[in-house]
Scaffold this active site. Structure first.
Site, PDB file in Angstrom:
ATOM      1  N   SER A  34      39.656 -12.699   6.136  1.00  9.03           N
ATOM      2  CA  SER A  34      38.666 -12.352   6.883  1.00  9.03           C
ATOM      3  C   SER A  34      39.184 -11.899   8.561  1.00  9.03           C
ATOM      4  CB  SER A  34      37.617 -13.655   7.309  1.00  9.03           C
ATOM      5  OG  SER A  34      36.875 -13.687   8.519  1.00  9.03           O
ATOM      6  N   TYR A  52      37.880 -23.080   8.948  1.00  8.65           N
ATOM      7  CA  TYR A  52      37.286 -22.075   8.014  1.00  8.65           C
ATOM      8  C   TYR A  52      38.500 -21.128   8.505  1.00  8.65           C
ATOM      9  CZ  TYR A  52      35.705 -17.529   6.431  1.00  8.65           C
ATOM     10  OH  TYR A  52      35.689 -16.426   5.564  1.00  8.65           O
ATOM     11  N   LYS A  94      42.246 -19.304   6.293  1.00  6.33           N
ATOM     12  CA  LYS A  94      42.481 -17.991   5.879  1.00  6.33           C
ATOM     13  C   LYS A  94      43.829 -17.689   6.445  1.00  6.33           C
ATOM     14  CE  LYS A  94      38.658 -17.113   3.615  1.00  6.33           C
ATOM     15  NZ  LYS A  94      38.455 -16.841   2.281  1.00  6.33           N
TER      16      LYS A  94
HETATM   17  P1  NAD Z   1      30.038 -16.841  -1.908  1.00  6.08           P
HETATM   18  O1  NAD Z   1      29.896 -18.299  -1.494  1.00  6.08           O
HETATM   19  O2  NAD Z   1      28.822 -15.845  -2.126  1.00  6.08           O
HETATM   20  O3  NAD Z   1      30.953 -16.736  -3.207  1.00  6.08           O
HETATM   21  C1  NAD Z   1      31.958 -17.713  -3.253  1.00  6.08           C
HETATM   22  C2  NAD Z   1      31.932 -18.109  -4.807  1.00  6.08           C
HETATM   23  O4  NAD Z   1      32.932 -19.010  -4.903  1.00  6.08           O
HETATM   24  C3  NAD Z   1      30.648 -18.863  -5.130  1.00  6.08           C
HETATM   25  O5  NAD Z   1      29.888 -18.229  -6.173  1.00  6.08           O
HETATM   26  C4  NAD Z   1      31.066 -20.258  -5.393  1.00  6.08           C
HETATM   27  O6  NAD Z   1      30.165 -21.102  -6.096  1.00  6.08           O
HETATM   28  C5  NAD Z   1      32.455 -19.961  -5.757  1.00  6.08           C
HETATM   29  N1  NAD Z   1      33.345 -21.074  -5.347  1.00  6.08           N
HETATM   30  C6  NAD Z   1      33.543 -21.867  -4.318  1.00  6.08           C
HETATM   31  N2  NAD Z   1      34.686 -22.791  -4.199  1.00  6.08           N
HETATM   32  C7  NAD Z   1      34.899 -22.862  -5.493  1.00  6.08           C
HETATM   33  C8  NAD Z   1      36.032 -23.439  -5.995  1.00  6.08           C
HETATM   34  N3  NAD Z   1      36.878 -24.368  -5.593  1.00  6.08           N
HETATM   35  N4  NAD Z   1      36.299 -23.207  -7.708  1.00  6.08           N
HETATM   36  C9  NAD Z   1      35.520 -22.246  -8.102  1.00  6.08           C
HETATM   37  N5  NAD Z   1      34.494 -21.345  -7.574  1.00  6.08           N
HETATM   38  C10 NAD Z   1      34.324 -21.621  -6.208  1.00  6.08           C
HETATM   39  O7  NAD Z   1      30.758 -16.063  -0.892  1.00  6.08           O
HETATM   40  P2  NAD Z   1      31.134 -14.545  -0.548  1.00  6.08           P
HETATM   41  O8  NAD Z   1      30.525 -14.037   0.531  1.00  6.08           O
HETATM   42  O9  NAD Z   1      31.205 -13.977  -1.852  1.00  6.08           O
HETATM   43  O10 NAD Z   1      32.875 -14.384  -0.041  1.00  6.08           O
HETATM   44  C11 NAD Z   1      33.656 -14.585  -0.991  1.00  6.08           C
HETATM   45  C12 NAD Z   1      35.038 -14.884  -0.462  1.00  6.08           C
HETATM   46  O11 NAD Z   1      35.533 -13.749   0.574  1.00  6.08           O
HETATM   47  C13 NAD Z   1      35.294 -16.256   0.201  1.00  6.08           C
HETATM   48  O12 NAD Z   1      36.417 -16.496  -0.040  1.00  6.08           O
HETATM   49  C14 NAD Z   1      34.824 -16.089   1.760  1.00  6.08           C
HETATM   50  O13 NAD Z   1      35.878 -17.021   2.665  1.00  6.08           O
HETATM   51  C15 NAD Z   1      35.651 -14.397   2.016  1.00  6.08           C
HETATM   52  N6  NAD Z   1      34.734 -13.809   3.151  1.00  6.08           N
HETATM   53  C16 NAD Z   1      33.445 -13.806   2.979  1.00  6.08           C
HETATM   54  C17 NAD Z   1      32.880 -12.783   4.169  1.00  6.08           C
HETATM   55  C18 NAD Z   1      31.288 -12.604   4.130  1.00  6.08           C
HETATM   56  O14 NAD Z   1      30.686 -12.382   5.258  1.00  6.08           O
HETATM   57  N7  NAD Z   1      30.838 -12.755   2.767  1.00  6.08           N
HETATM   58  C19 NAD Z   1      33.694 -12.556   5.241  1.00  6.08           C
HETATM   59  C20 NAD Z   1      34.887 -12.790   5.227  1.00  6.08           C
HETATM   60  C21 NAD Z   1      35.606 -13.397   4.069  1.00  6.08           C
HETATM   61  C1  UD1 Z   2      30.382 -14.880  10.836  1.00  2.44           C
HETATM   62  C2  UD1 Z   2      31.594 -16.015  10.992  1.00  2.44           C
HETATM   63  C3  UD1 Z   2      32.728 -15.118  10.320  1.00  2.44           C
HETATM   64  C4  UD1 Z   2      32.622 -14.585   8.868  1.00  2.44           C
HETATM   65  C5  UD1 Z   2      31.358 -13.770   8.895  1.00  2.44           C
HETATM   66  C6  UD1 Z   2      30.751 -13.387   7.646  1.00  2.44           C
HETATM   67  C7  UD1 Z   2      31.136 -17.288  12.943  1.00  2.44           C
HETATM   68  C8  UD1 Z   2      31.717 -17.561  14.257  1.00  2.44           C
HETATM   69  N1  UD1 Z   2      31.983 -16.295  12.301  1.00  2.44           N
HETATM   70  O1  UD1 Z   2      31.021 -13.769  11.744  1.00  2.44           O
HETATM   71  O2  UD1 Z   2      34.063 -16.091  10.359  1.00  2.44           O
HETATM   72  O3  UD1 Z   2      33.699 -13.998   8.270  1.00  2.44           O
HETATM   73  O4  UD1 Z   2      30.050 -14.399   9.541  1.00  2.44           O
HETATM   74  O5  UD1 Z   2      29.875 -12.474   7.831  1.00  2.44           O
HETATM   75  O6  UD1 Z   2      30.259 -17.927  12.317  1.00  2.44           O
HETATM   76  N2  UD1 Z   2      23.310 -13.278  15.586  1.00  2.44           N
HETATM   77  C9  UD1 Z   2      22.087 -13.494  15.989  1.00  2.44           C
HETATM   78  N3  UD1 Z   2      21.078 -14.122  15.523  1.00  2.44           N
HETATM   79  C10 UD1 Z   2      21.307 -14.955  14.386  1.00  2.44           C
HETATM   80  C11 UD1 Z   2      22.796 -14.641  13.795  1.00  2.44           C
HETATM   81  C12 UD1 Z   2      23.817 -13.685  14.532  1.00  2.44           C
HETATM   82  O7  UD1 Z   2      21.926 -12.769  17.159  1.00  2.44           O
HETATM   83  O8  UD1 Z   2      20.359 -15.583  13.715  1.00  2.44           O
HETATM   84  C13 UD1 Z   2      24.382 -12.479  16.127  1.00  2.44           C
HETATM   85  C14 UD1 Z   2      25.585 -13.114  16.385  1.00  2.44           C
HETATM   86  O9  UD1 Z   2      25.561 -13.535  17.725  1.00  2.44           O
HETATM   87  C15 UD1 Z   2      26.487 -11.892  16.272  1.00  2.44           C
HETATM   88  C16 UD1 Z   2      25.789 -10.963  15.285  1.00  2.44           C
HETATM   89  O10 UD1 Z   2      24.610 -11.275  15.201  1.00  2.44           O
HETATM   90  O11 UD1 Z   2      26.686 -11.031  17.519  1.00  2.44           O
HETATM   91  C17 UD1 Z   2      26.795 -11.174  13.978  1.00  2.44           C
HETATM   92  O12 UD1 Z   2      26.750 -12.594  13.540  1.00  2.44           O
HETATM   93  P1  UD1 Z   2      27.023 -13.306  12.112  1.00  2.44           P
HETATM   94  O13 UD1 Z   2      26.173 -12.256  11.046  1.00  2.44           O
HETATM   95  O14 UD1 Z   2      26.473 -14.569  12.071  1.00  2.44           O
HETATM   96  O15 UD1 Z   2      28.388 -12.733  11.711  1.00  2.44           O
HETATM   97  P2  UD1 Z   2      29.759 -13.467  12.826  1.00  2.44           P
HETATM   98  O16 UD1 Z   2      29.512 -14.364  13.876  1.00  2.44           O
HETATM   99  O17 UD1 Z   2      30.244 -12.110  13.323  1.00  2.44           O
END
Ligand code: NAD
Ligand code: UD1
Length: 339
Positions: A123, A148, A152
């Site tokens: 991330s 978190y 990572k």
């Molecule tokens: P998500 O929660 O939608 O998907 C994660 C999946 O993993 C879920 O289906 C959950 O049930 C499963 N899971 C969690 N822990 C598990 C375990 N111990 N064993 C087996 N299954 C397990 O999340 P996502 O948005 O699809 O994100 C996927 C990955 O990407 C995560 O590692 C997350 O940290 C990373 N990531 C996501 C974002 C984002 O914004 N979505 C941003 C940065 C990094």
């Molecule tokens: C957050 C996580 C980041 C993660 C990412 C996944 C935090 C501090 N960071 O990022 O680790 O990888 O989500 O997508 O939680 N905002 C509003 N109103 C809301 C929600 C958000 O104004 O109700 C604003 C926030 O202040 C920010 C932007 O929208 O400026 C994006 O926020 P968000 O979607 O929560 O993502 P991040 O904070 O960038």
């Protein structure tokens, strides 16, 4: 065959469909801690392909080893993990256990079973708050403060060490910026209840007419005062995974790539995109800054563009349209899209 851990989640399910559509054999492991069994039917109905699913936890060594012994797996795309910063502050050990122990388990068992290709969901949060944007992969990182982000950061360090001792093992670390968007079919997208991110919060304000969106901060040193982030369509993000997997097949070591669009959009700009597609106003109020938020950041993506021959194709309008199309399909009674 490729193992997708967390393949029922938001990103993993899109990855599964993409691979199935390319006729790649996959199997999925998920413990449903943040997803549900219905996702399997959606993957099947979109891809029209079969795949194996195993319910279980990536921390369960016996379960994962049995799977590696049974199936002819040659690569793992590891999405399984927990992803909320605020939740991680309340329960750090659960985050360290799922994210760090789960990953160590997978790579140790991959080593045992001579499986050498590993793609990891990192991330942008690993960049912490030390550098002005844009962020590139060469920046020096310090251990972040929230559990978190720390999980990572630690996994990235572990992978860098692991490849030194295991010359055949190759790892691709993908630092996601803000993935948003949904599958163009409208059948699959991010769950609205999933945390307090901007898109679920906007959708919540559309579903509940008496609720408004809180915009956190209007006094940041940005052109309109609201926070700026780098949003990327989930399908572009997944495309980056497949290109990263191809790259590590011919390149040893541990490689890191940013996956973002390379552009920053403010919260107010995002609201405007929603409003222009919806053809109506979004109900929002300014609130104070959210604890831990940075004013602005976006990615430099030259490394992925050059090494992976990857570049994002979807615009911010495409991302928002697909999000609203998904809402429209899953809640037809709301009549969100006019035509
Ligand atoms: P998500 O929660 O939608 O998907 C994660 C999946 O993993 C879920 O289906 C959950 O049930 C499963 N899971 C969690 N822990 C598990 C375990 N111990 N064993 C087996 N299954 C397990 O999340 P996502 O948005 O699809 O994100 C996927 C990955 O990407 C995560 O590692 C997350 O940290 C990373 N990531 C996501 C974002 C984002 O914004 N979505 C941003 C940065 C990094
Ligand atoms: C957050 C996580 C980041 C993660 C990412 C996944 C935090 C501090 N960071 O990022 O680790 O990888 O989500 O997508 O939680 N905002 C509003 N109103 C809301 C929600 C958000 O104004 O109700 C604003 C926030 O202040 C920010 C932007 O929208 O400026 C994006 O926020 P968000 O979607 O929560 O993502 P991040 O904070 O960038």
């Amino acid at each position: 065959m490729i193992l997708i851990t967390g393949g029922c989640g938001y990103l993993g399910s899109h990855c599964a469909i993409n691979l199935l559509e390319r006729n790649t054999e996959i199997c999925i492991v998920d413990n449903f801690s943040n997803s549900s069994i219905e996702i399997l039917d959606k993957i099947k109905s979109i891809s029209k392909k079969h795949f194996k699913f195993y319910q279980g936890d990536v921390r369960d060594k016996k379960f994962i080893n049995a799977l590696f012994l049974k199936k002819n797996i040659d690569a793992v795309i590891h999405f399984a993990g927990l992803k909320s910063v605020s939740e991680s502050e309340k329960d750090p050990s659960e985050y360290f256990s799922n994210n760090i122990t789960g990953t160590i388990n997978i790579i140790e068992l991959m080593k045992l079973n001579k499986i050498n290709h590993f793609i990891f969901s990192s991330s942008a949060t690993v960049y912490g708050n030390q550098h002005p944007p844009p962020w590139d992969e060469k920046l020096k990182l310090k251990s972040p403060t929230n559990p978190y982000a720390k999980s990572k950061f630690i996994i990235e360090e572990i992978l860098r060490s692991f490849v030194i001792d295991n010359k055949e093992f190759r790892a691709g670390i993908l630092r996601y910026f803000n993935p948003i968007g949904a599958h163009p079919s409208g059948l699959l997208g991010e769950e609205i209840h999933s945390g307090r991110n901007l898109v679920p919060a906007i959708l919540n304000s559309l579903i509940h007419s008496d609720e408004y969106l809180s915009v956190y901060g209007n006094d940041y040193p940005t052109p309109d005062g609201s926070g700026i982030r780098d949003y990327i369509h989930v399908s572009d993000l997944i495309d980056g995974h497949l290109k990263a997997l191809n790259y590590i097949k011919t390149n040893r070591g541990c490689h890191v790539w940013n996956l973002g669009s390379g552009n920053g959009y403010s919260v107010l700009q995002i609201i405007q995109v929603f409003e222009s597609i919806l053809k109506r106003k979004i109900n929002f109020k300014f609130e104070g800054r959210r604890k831990g938020d940075l004013p602005e950041y976006w990615a430099l993506i030259n490394k992925a563009e050059k090494e992976l021959n990857w570049s994002p194709r979807k615009s911010i309008n495409d991302m928002v349209y697909d999000i609203l199309n998904h809402l429209n399909k899953t809640r037809p009674n709301l009549k969100i899209l006019k035509n």
